[in-house]
Design an enzyme around this catalytic site. Structure first.
Site, PDB file in Angstrom:
ATOM      1  NE  ARG A  38      -4.367  -1.430   1.853  1.00 32.60           N
ATOM      2  CZ  ARG A  38      -5.339  -1.564   2.761  1.00 32.60           C
ATOM      3  NH1 ARG A  38      -5.109  -1.259   4.024  1.00 32.60           N
ATOM      4  NH2 ARG A  38      -6.528  -1.992   2.398  1.00 32.60           N
ATOM      5  CE  LYS A 204     -16.510 -16.284   9.910  1.00 33.52           C
ATOM      6  NZ  LYS A 204     -16.457 -15.089  10.757  1.00 33.52           N
ATOM      7  N   GLY A 353      -6.662  -7.267   0.065  1.00 33.00           N
ATOM      8  CA  GLY A 353      -6.600  -8.082   1.261  1.00 33.00           C
ATOM      9  C   GLY A 353      -5.742  -9.318   1.045  1.00 33.00           C
ATOM     10  N   GLY A 376     -12.111  -4.441   1.979  1.00 33.22           N
ATOM     11  CA  GLY A 376     -13.531  -4.104   2.120  1.00 33.22           C
ATOM     12  C   GLY A 376     -13.992  -3.112   1.055  1.00 33.22           C
TER      13      GLY A 376
HETATM   14  C1  3PG Z   1      -8.659  -1.620   5.359  1.00 38.97           C
HETATM   15  O1  3PG Z   1      -7.561  -2.128   5.518  1.00 38.97           O
HETATM   16  O2  3PG Z   1      -9.681  -2.277   5.149  1.00 38.97           O
HETATM   17  C2  3PG Z   1      -8.723  -0.116   5.342  1.00 38.97           C
HETATM   18  O3  3PG Z   1      -7.477   0.450   5.599  1.00 38.97           O
HETATM   19  C3  3PG Z   1      -9.768   0.384   6.322  1.00 38.97           C
HETATM   20  O4  3PG Z   1      -9.427   0.010   7.619  1.00 38.97           O
HETATM   21  P1  3PG Z   1     -10.582  -0.341   8.650  1.00 38.97           P
HETATM   22  O5  3PG Z   1     -11.216  -1.623   8.167  1.00 38.97           O
HETATM   23  O6  3PG Z   1      -9.899  -0.497   9.985  1.00 38.97           O
HETATM   24  O7  3PG Z   1     -11.560   0.789   8.638  1.00 38.97           O
END
Ligand code: 3PG
Ligand code: MG
Length: 397
Positions: A38, A204, A353, A376
Protein backbone atom coordinates in the site's frame (compact mmCIF):
# COMPACT_ATOMS: atom_id res chain seq x y z
CA UNK A 1 -19.68 11.17 -13.08
CA UNK A 2 -15.91 10.85 -13.58
CA UNK A 3 -13.81 12.42 -10.86
CA UNK A 4 -11.10 15.03 -11.23
CA UNK A 5 -7.66 13.54 -10.87
CA UNK A 6 -4.24 14.88 -10.03
CA UNK A 7 -3.49 14.87 -13.75
CA UNK A 8 -6.23 17.51 -14.23
CA UNK A 9 -4.51 20.05 -11.96
CA UNK A 10 -2.47 22.50 -13.98
CA UNK A 11 -0.19 24.40 -11.64
CA UNK A 12 0.76 23.05 -8.25
CA UNK A 13 3.92 25.11 -7.81
CA UNK A 14 4.30 26.37 -4.26
CA UNK A 15 1.08 24.66 -3.11
CA UNK A 16 0.63 22.52 -0.01
CA UNK A 17 -1.09 19.34 -1.05
CA UNK A 18 -2.80 17.27 1.64
CA UNK A 19 -2.79 13.64 0.51
CA UNK A 20 -4.99 11.06 2.27
CA UNK A 21 -3.35 7.67 1.66
CA UNK A 22 -4.11 4.21 3.02
CA UNK A 23 -0.92 3.18 4.77
CA UNK A 24 -2.86 0.72 6.92
CA UNK A 25 -0.22 -1.96 6.36
CA UNK A 26 0.03 -5.33 8.11
CA UNK A 27 2.43 -5.38 11.11
CA UNK A 28 4.05 -8.32 12.90
CA UNK A 29 4.19 -8.71 16.70
CA UNK A 30 7.30 -6.49 16.82
CA UNK A 31 5.54 -3.75 14.87
CA UNK A 32 7.50 -4.36 11.66
CA UNK A 33 5.77 -3.86 8.34
CA UNK A 34 5.22 -7.28 6.76
CA UNK A 35 3.90 -6.01 3.43
CA UNK A 36 4.47 -2.50 2.08
CA UNK A 37 2.34 -2.81 -1.04
CA UNK A 38 0.00 0.00 0.00
CA UNK A 39 2.93 2.35 0.55
CA UNK A 40 4.46 1.52 -2.82
CA UNK A 41 1.07 1.98 -4.49
CA UNK A 42 0.85 5.61 -3.33
CA UNK A 43 4.36 6.60 -4.48
CA UNK A 44 3.36 7.79 -7.98
CA UNK A 45 0.95 10.33 -6.48
CA UNK A 46 3.42 11.61 -3.90
CA UNK A 47 6.16 11.83 -6.53
CA UNK A 48 4.05 13.73 -9.00
CA UNK A 49 3.03 16.26 -6.33
CA UNK A 50 6.70 16.82 -5.42
CA UNK A 51 7.83 16.93 -9.04
CA UNK A 52 5.20 19.59 -9.75
CA UNK A 53 6.94 21.87 -7.25
CA UNK A 54 4.47 21.38 -4.39
CA UNK A 55 4.91 20.16 -0.82
CA UNK A 56 3.16 16.95 0.27
CA UNK A 57 1.44 16.57 3.62
CA UNK A 58 0.62 12.88 3.87
CA UNK A 59 -1.90 11.40 6.29
CA UNK A 60 -3.25 7.91 7.03
CA UNK A 61 -4.68 5.70 9.70
CA UNK A 62 -2.87 2.57 10.85
CA UNK A 63 -4.70 -0.29 12.52
CA UNK A 64 -7.54 0.18 14.95
CA UNK A 65 -6.12 1.97 18.00
CA UNK A 66 -8.59 2.02 20.90
CA UNK A 67 -7.50 5.14 22.80
CA UNK A 68 -5.27 3.21 25.24
CA UNK A 69 -1.91 5.04 25.07
CA UNK A 70 0.18 1.97 26.00
CA UNK A 71 -1.35 -0.34 23.42
CA UNK A 72 -1.71 2.40 20.84
CA UNK A 73 2.04 3.01 20.75
CA UNK A 74 2.22 -0.02 18.44
CA UNK A 75 0.27 2.00 15.86
CA UNK A 76 2.55 5.02 15.68
CA UNK A 77 3.57 5.96 12.16
CA UNK A 78 7.36 5.96 12.71
CA UNK A 79 8.03 2.69 10.88
CA UNK A 80 5.76 3.81 8.07
CA UNK A 81 7.67 7.10 7.82
CA UNK A 82 10.96 5.20 7.62
CA UNK A 83 9.69 2.90 4.90
CA UNK A 84 8.17 5.76 2.94
CA UNK A 85 11.48 7.61 3.09
CA UNK A 86 13.37 4.54 1.81
CA UNK A 87 10.95 3.89 -1.03
CA UNK A 88 10.67 7.53 -2.03
CA UNK A 89 14.41 8.15 -1.79
CA UNK A 90 13.75 11.53 -0.18
CA UNK A 91 13.60 12.69 3.43
CA UNK A 92 10.23 12.34 5.15
CA UNK A 93 9.60 14.56 8.13
CA UNK A 94 7.22 13.02 10.65
CA UNK A 95 5.37 14.83 13.41
CA UNK A 96 4.11 13.17 16.58
CA UNK A 97 0.64 14.60 16.41
CA UNK A 98 -2.26 14.65 13.98
CA UNK A 99 -3.32 18.25 14.47
CA UNK A 100 -1.93 20.87 16.82
CA UNK A 101 0.97 23.30 17.18
CA UNK A 102 3.70 20.88 16.08
CA UNK A 103 1.86 19.99 12.87
CA UNK A 104 1.07 23.64 12.16
CA UNK A 105 4.68 24.70 12.73
CA UNK A 106 5.92 21.92 10.45
CA UNK A 107 3.50 23.03 7.77
CA UNK A 108 4.79 26.61 7.97
CA UNK A 109 8.39 25.60 7.34
CA UNK A 110 7.62 22.95 4.72
CA UNK A 111 9.19 23.83 1.34
CA UNK A 112 8.26 22.75 -2.18
CA UNK A 113 9.50 19.22 -2.85
CA UNK A 114 9.36 18.27 0.85
CA UNK A 115 7.22 15.61 2.54
CA UNK A 116 5.54 15.76 5.92
CA UNK A 117 3.81 12.72 7.43
CA UNK A 118 1.25 13.23 10.19
CA UNK A 119 0.79 10.84 13.12
CA UNK A 120 -1.88 8.10 12.92
CA UNK A 121 -5.19 9.85 12.20
CA UNK A 122 -7.07 7.41 14.44
CA UNK A 123 -5.16 8.65 17.49
CA UNK A 124 -7.65 11.50 17.40
CA UNK A 125 -11.21 10.44 18.26
CA UNK A 126 -12.43 13.04 15.76
CA UNK A 127 -11.22 10.89 12.86
CA UNK A 128 -13.63 8.00 13.16
CA UNK A 129 -16.37 10.21 14.53
CA UNK A 130 -16.16 12.25 11.31
CA UNK A 131 -15.88 15.34 13.50
CA UNK A 132 -16.12 18.71 11.75
CA UNK A 133 -13.94 20.74 14.10
CA UNK A 134 -11.18 18.14 13.76
CA UNK A 135 -11.60 18.13 9.97
CA UNK A 136 -11.30 21.91 9.84
CA UNK A 137 -7.95 21.73 11.63
CA UNK A 138 -6.67 19.26 9.05
CA UNK A 139 -8.10 21.36 6.24
CA UNK A 140 -6.07 24.35 7.49
CA UNK A 141 -2.96 22.52 6.36
CA UNK A 142 -4.01 22.35 2.72
CA UNK A 143 -4.33 24.30 -0.51
CA UNK A 144 -5.31 21.16 -2.39
CA UNK A 145 -6.81 17.83 -1.24
CA UNK A 146 -5.96 14.50 -2.83
CA UNK A 147 -7.71 11.24 -2.00
CA UNK A 148 -5.34 8.41 -2.84
CA UNK A 149 -6.69 6.03 -0.17
CA UNK A 150 -8.80 3.61 -2.17
CA UNK A 151 -8.62 1.01 0.62
CA UNK A 152 -10.43 3.44 2.94
CA UNK A 153 -12.95 4.89 0.48
CA UNK A 154 -15.79 2.85 2.01
CA UNK A 155 -15.25 4.60 5.36
CA UNK A 156 -16.72 7.93 6.42
CA UNK A 157 -13.80 8.92 8.65
CA UNK A 158 -13.15 12.68 8.89
CA UNK A 159 -10.07 12.63 6.66
CA UNK A 160 -12.10 10.91 3.93
CA UNK A 161 -15.31 12.98 3.97
CA UNK A 162 -15.37 15.94 6.39
CA UNK A 163 -11.91 17.19 5.34
CA UNK A 164 -12.71 17.47 1.62
CA UNK A 165 -16.11 18.88 2.63
CA UNK A 166 -14.30 21.60 4.59
CA UNK A 167 -12.15 22.29 1.53
CA UNK A 168 -15.01 22.95 -0.91
CA UNK A 169 -13.86 25.69 -3.24
CA UNK A 170 -10.27 24.48 -3.20
CA UNK A 171 -9.27 21.68 -5.61
CA UNK A 172 -10.26 18.18 -4.40
CA UNK A 173 -9.10 15.36 -6.63
CA UNK A 174 -8.26 11.66 -6.60
CA UNK A 175 -4.65 10.54 -6.90
CA UNK A 176 -3.22 8.15 -9.48
CA UNK A 177 -3.91 5.03 -7.41
CA UNK A 178 -7.58 5.81 -6.86
CA UNK A 179 -7.95 6.92 -10.49
CA UNK A 180 -6.65 3.54 -11.70
CA UNK A 181 -8.83 1.59 -9.26
CA UNK A 182 -11.92 3.47 -10.44
CA UNK A 183 -11.05 3.10 -14.09
CA UNK A 184 -10.56 -0.67 -13.83
CA UNK A 185 -13.56 -1.30 -11.57
CA UNK A 186 -15.90 1.00 -13.51
CA UNK A 187 -15.05 -0.91 -16.67
CA UNK A 188 -15.70 -4.18 -14.82
CA UNK A 189 -19.11 -2.87 -13.77
CA UNK A 190 -20.11 -1.25 -17.05
CA UNK A 191 -18.67 -3.02 -20.04
CA UNK A 192 -16.32 -5.89 -19.22
CA UNK A 193 -14.87 -7.98 -22.06
CA UNK A 194 -16.81 -11.28 -21.92
CA UNK A 195 -17.10 -13.95 -20.82
CA UNK A 196 -16.86 -12.46 -17.35
CA UNK A 197 -15.69 -15.05 -14.85
CA UNK A 198 -15.76 -14.49 -11.08
CA UNK A 199 -13.60 -16.59 -8.80
CA UNK A 200 -14.65 -16.46 -5.20
CA UNK A 201 -13.08 -18.01 -2.14
CA UNK A 202 -12.48 -17.28 1.50
CA UNK A 203 -13.82 -18.66 4.70
CA UNK A 204 -17.33 -17.35 5.06
CA UNK A 205 -20.41 -17.00 2.89
CA UNK A 206 -21.73 -14.54 5.49
CA UNK A 207 -18.93 -12.00 4.83
CA UNK A 208 -19.68 -11.87 1.15
CA UNK A 209 -23.44 -12.29 0.59
CA UNK A 210 -23.85 -8.84 -0.97
CA UNK A 211 -20.76 -9.31 -3.08
CA UNK A 212 -21.86 -12.73 -4.34
CA UNK A 213 -25.31 -11.39 -5.27
CA UNK A 214 -23.74 -8.48 -7.12
CA UNK A 215 -21.38 -10.79 -8.97
CA UNK A 216 -24.16 -13.21 -9.89
CA UNK A 217 -25.98 -10.37 -11.64
CA UNK A 218 -22.96 -9.63 -13.78
CA UNK A 219 -20.84 -12.71 -14.37
CA UNK A 220 -21.23 -15.48 -16.91
CA UNK A 221 -19.61 -17.94 -14.51
CA UNK A 222 -18.86 -17.97 -10.81
CA UNK A 223 -16.24 -20.40 -9.57
CA UNK A 224 -16.41 -21.16 -5.86
CA UNK A 225 -13.50 -22.26 -3.65
CA UNK A 226 -12.20 -21.83 -0.12
CA UNK A 227 -13.99 -22.82 3.04
CA UNK A 228 -17.27 -21.27 1.85
CA UNK A 229 -17.40 -24.25 -0.52
CA UNK A 230 -18.42 -26.53 2.32
CA UNK A 231 -21.47 -24.45 3.21
CA UNK A 232 -22.46 -24.45 -0.48
CA UNK A 233 -21.97 -28.24 -0.55
CA UNK A 234 -24.40 -28.75 2.32
CA UNK A 235 -26.88 -26.44 0.59
CA UNK A 236 -26.69 -28.49 -2.58
CA UNK A 237 -27.23 -31.77 -0.75
CA UNK A 238 -23.64 -32.99 -0.62
CA UNK A 239 -21.89 -33.84 2.61
CA UNK A 240 -18.95 -31.79 3.79
CA UNK A 241 -17.60 -34.30 6.33
CA UNK A 242 -16.03 -32.52 9.29
CA UNK A 243 -15.18 -29.37 7.33
CA UNK A 244 -15.81 -25.95 8.76
CA UNK A 245 -19.31 -24.82 7.71
CA UNK A 246 -21.70 -22.01 8.57
CA UNK A 247 -24.73 -24.05 9.58
CA UNK A 248 -26.92 -20.94 9.82
CA UNK A 249 -26.05 -19.83 6.28
CA UNK A 250 -27.20 -22.92 4.40
CA UNK A 251 -30.47 -21.21 3.37
CA UNK A 252 -28.55 -18.22 2.10
CA UNK A 253 -26.21 -20.48 0.15
CA UNK A 254 -29.18 -22.33 -1.33
CA UNK A 255 -30.79 -19.06 -2.37
CA UNK A 256 -27.54 -18.02 -4.05
CA UNK A 257 -27.31 -21.36 -5.87
CA UNK A 258 -30.88 -20.90 -7.14
CA UNK A 259 -30.19 -17.37 -8.31
CA UNK A 260 -27.03 -18.54 -9.99
CA UNK A 261 -28.37 -21.59 -11.79
CA UNK A 262 -26.07 -22.50 -14.62
CA UNK A 263 -23.51 -19.92 -13.52
CA UNK A 264 -22.15 -21.28 -10.24
CA UNK A 265 -19.50 -23.98 -10.34
CA UNK A 266 -18.64 -25.80 -7.12
CA UNK A 267 -15.43 -27.82 -6.76
CA UNK A 268 -15.66 -31.36 -8.13
CA UNK A 269 -12.90 -32.65 -5.89
CA UNK A 270 -11.27 -31.62 -2.63
CA UNK A 271 -8.03 -31.97 -0.74
CA UNK A 272 -8.99 -33.33 2.70
CA UNK A 273 -7.09 -34.13 5.89
CA UNK A 274 -7.97 -35.79 9.18
CA UNK A 275 -6.74 -32.83 11.18
CA UNK A 276 -5.62 -29.37 10.04
CA UNK A 277 -2.20 -29.95 11.56
CA UNK A 278 -1.78 -33.35 9.89
CA UNK A 279 -0.88 -32.64 6.25
CA UNK A 280 0.57 -36.15 6.00
CA UNK A 281 -3.01 -37.49 6.06
CA UNK A 282 -3.98 -35.47 2.97
CA UNK A 283 -5.87 -37.18 0.16
CA UNK A 284 -8.14 -36.14 -2.66
CA UNK A 285 -11.84 -37.04 -2.67
CA UNK A 286 -14.51 -36.45 -5.29
CA UNK A 287 -18.01 -35.18 -4.58
CA UNK A 288 -18.90 -35.88 -0.92
CA UNK A 289 -16.37 -35.42 1.86
CA UNK A 290 -16.52 -38.40 4.24
CA UNK A 291 -17.12 -37.97 7.99
CA UNK A 292 -13.97 -37.34 9.96
CA UNK A 293 -12.29 -35.50 7.08
CA UNK A 294 -11.76 -31.76 6.75
CA UNK A 295 -11.57 -29.92 3.43
CA UNK A 296 -8.51 -27.66 3.10
CA UNK A 297 -8.16 -26.92 -0.63
CA UNK A 298 -9.71 -27.56 -4.03
CA UNK A 299 -8.54 -30.75 -5.74
CA UNK A 300 -6.64 -31.25 -9.03
CA UNK A 301 -9.70 -31.83 -11.23
CA UNK A 302 -11.21 -28.60 -9.94
CA UNK A 303 -7.92 -26.83 -10.62
CA UNK A 304 -8.00 -28.02 -14.24
CA UNK A 305 -11.66 -27.03 -14.65
CA UNK A 306 -11.17 -23.56 -13.13
CA UNK A 307 -7.98 -22.99 -15.08
CA UNK A 308 -9.85 -23.59 -18.38
CA UNK A 309 -12.58 -21.15 -17.37
CA UNK A 310 -10.04 -18.49 -16.41
CA UNK A 311 -8.01 -18.92 -19.61
CA UNK A 312 -11.17 -18.51 -21.71
CA UNK A 313 -12.36 -15.44 -19.82
CA UNK A 314 -12.49 -11.99 -21.40
CA UNK A 315 -12.37 -10.72 -17.82
CA UNK A 316 -11.56 -12.68 -14.66
CA UNK A 317 -12.15 -11.13 -11.24
CA UNK A 318 -10.92 -12.94 -8.15
CA UNK A 319 -11.45 -12.51 -4.44
CA UNK A 320 -10.61 -14.98 -1.67
CA UNK A 321 -8.19 -17.91 -1.47
CA UNK A 322 -9.18 -21.38 -2.69
CA UNK A 323 -7.99 -23.12 0.47
CA UNK A 324 -6.04 -22.70 3.67
CA UNK A 325 -3.19 -21.30 1.57
CA UNK A 326 -1.14 -19.90 4.43
CA UNK A 327 -0.15 -23.55 5.08
CA UNK A 328 2.07 -24.54 2.19
CA UNK A 329 0.66 -28.09 1.75
CA UNK A 330 -2.80 -26.56 1.28
CA UNK A 331 -1.78 -23.74 -1.07
CA UNK A 332 -1.85 -25.50 -4.45
CA UNK A 333 -5.35 -24.47 -5.45
CA UNK A 334 -4.78 -20.81 -4.64
CA UNK A 335 -1.44 -20.86 -6.43
CA UNK A 336 -3.00 -22.56 -9.47
CA UNK A 337 -5.73 -19.90 -9.73
CA UNK A 338 -3.06 -17.18 -9.46
CA UNK A 339 -1.03 -18.88 -12.19
CA UNK A 340 -4.06 -19.24 -14.47
CA UNK A 341 -4.87 -15.54 -13.96
CA UNK A 342 -1.24 -14.67 -14.76
CA UNK A 343 -1.33 -16.77 -17.93
CA UNK A 344 -4.74 -15.52 -19.10
CA UNK A 345 -4.95 -13.15 -22.07
CA UNK A 346 -8.08 -11.40 -20.82
CA UNK A 347 -8.38 -8.64 -18.24
CA UNK A 348 -7.47 -9.97 -14.79
CA UNK A 349 -8.50 -8.23 -11.57
CA UNK A 350 -7.52 -9.33 -8.09
CA UNK A 351 -9.38 -8.01 -5.05
CA UNK A 352 -7.26 -6.71 -2.19
CA UNK A 353 -6.60 -8.08 1.26
CA UNK A 354 -5.31 -11.64 1.54
CA UNK A 355 -5.91 -12.44 -2.14
CA UNK A 356 -3.56 -9.63 -3.15
CA UNK A 357 -1.04 -10.78 -0.57
CA UNK A 358 -1.18 -14.35 -1.92
CA UNK A 359 -0.60 -13.16 -5.49
CA UNK A 360 2.35 -11.09 -4.31
CA UNK A 361 3.85 -14.00 -2.39
CA UNK A 362 3.64 -16.11 -5.52
CA UNK A 363 5.50 -13.35 -7.38
CA UNK A 364 2.65 -12.93 -9.87
CA UNK A 365 1.26 -9.49 -9.02
CA UNK A 366 2.94 -7.82 -12.01
CA UNK A 367 1.26 -10.20 -14.37
CA UNK A 368 -2.27 -9.14 -13.42
CA UNK A 369 -4.09 -6.29 -15.14
CA UNK A 370 -4.90 -4.91 -11.70
CA UNK A 371 -4.38 -5.86 -8.08
CA UNK A 372 -6.66 -3.74 -5.94
CA UNK A 373 -5.39 -2.08 -2.78
CA UNK A 374 -8.89 -2.30 -1.33
CA UNK A 375 -10.14 -5.19 0.79
CA UNK A 376 -13.53 -4.10 2.12
CA UNK A 377 -13.52 -1.14 -0.27
CA UNK A 378 -13.08 -3.42 -3.28
CA UNK A 379 -16.00 -5.62 -2.22
CA UNK A 380 -18.29 -2.67 -1.51
CA UNK A 381 -17.43 -0.86 -4.74
CA UNK A 382 -18.21 -3.93 -6.81
CA UNK A 383 -21.45 -4.33 -4.84
CA UNK A 384 -22.40 -0.84 -6.02
CA UNK A 385 -22.28 0.94 -2.65
CA UNK A 386 -21.93 4.71 -3.19
CA UNK A 387 -18.91 6.17 -1.37
CA UNK A 388 -19.40 9.46 0.48
CA UNK A 389 -15.63 9.99 0.22
CA UNK A 390 -15.85 10.08 -3.58
CA UNK A 391 -18.93 12.30 -3.55
CA UNK A 392 -16.71 14.99 -1.97
CA UNK A 393 -14.23 14.90 -4.87
CA UNK A 394 -14.74 17.43 -7.68
CA UNK A 395 -16.42 16.11 -10.79
CA UNK A 396 -14.63 16.33 -14.04
CA UNK A 397 -16.70 18.62 -16.21
C1 3PG B 1 -8.66 -1.62 5.36
O1 3PG B 1 -7.56 -2.13 5.52
O2 3PG B 1 -9.68 -2.28 5.15
C2 3PG B 1 -8.72 -0.12 5.34
O3 3PG B 1 -7.48 0.45 5.60
C3 3PG B 1 -9.77 0.38 6.32
O4 3PG B 1 -9.43 0.01 7.62
P1 3PG B 1 -10.58 -0.34 8.65
O5 3PG B 1 -11.22 -1.62 8.17
O6 3PG B 1 -9.90 -0.50 9.99
O7 3PG B 1 -11.56 0.79 8.64
MG1 MG C 1 -10.76 -3.74 6.87
Amino acid sequence: MPKKTLADLKDLRGKRVLIRVDFNVPLDAQGNITNDRRIRAALPTIRSVLDAGAAAIVMSHLGRPKGDPKKDAAFKMDKVAERLQQLLGRPVQKVNEVVGPEALAAKETLRPGEVLLLENLRFDPGEQAGDRAFAEKLAELADVYVNDAFGTCHRTDASMVAVPAALRGRPRVVGHLVAKELEVLDRLLSDPPRPLVGILGGAKVSDKIGFIKALLNRVDRLLIGGAMTYTFMLASGQSAGSSRVEADKIDVALDLINRGTGKILLPVDHLVVQRLDAPETARVVEKDIPDGWVGVDIGPKTVALYRDEILRAGTAVWNGPMGKFEDEPYSKGTRAVAEAMAAAKGVTIVGGGETAEAVEEFGLADRMTHVSTGGGAFLEYVEGTPFAALAEIDDRV
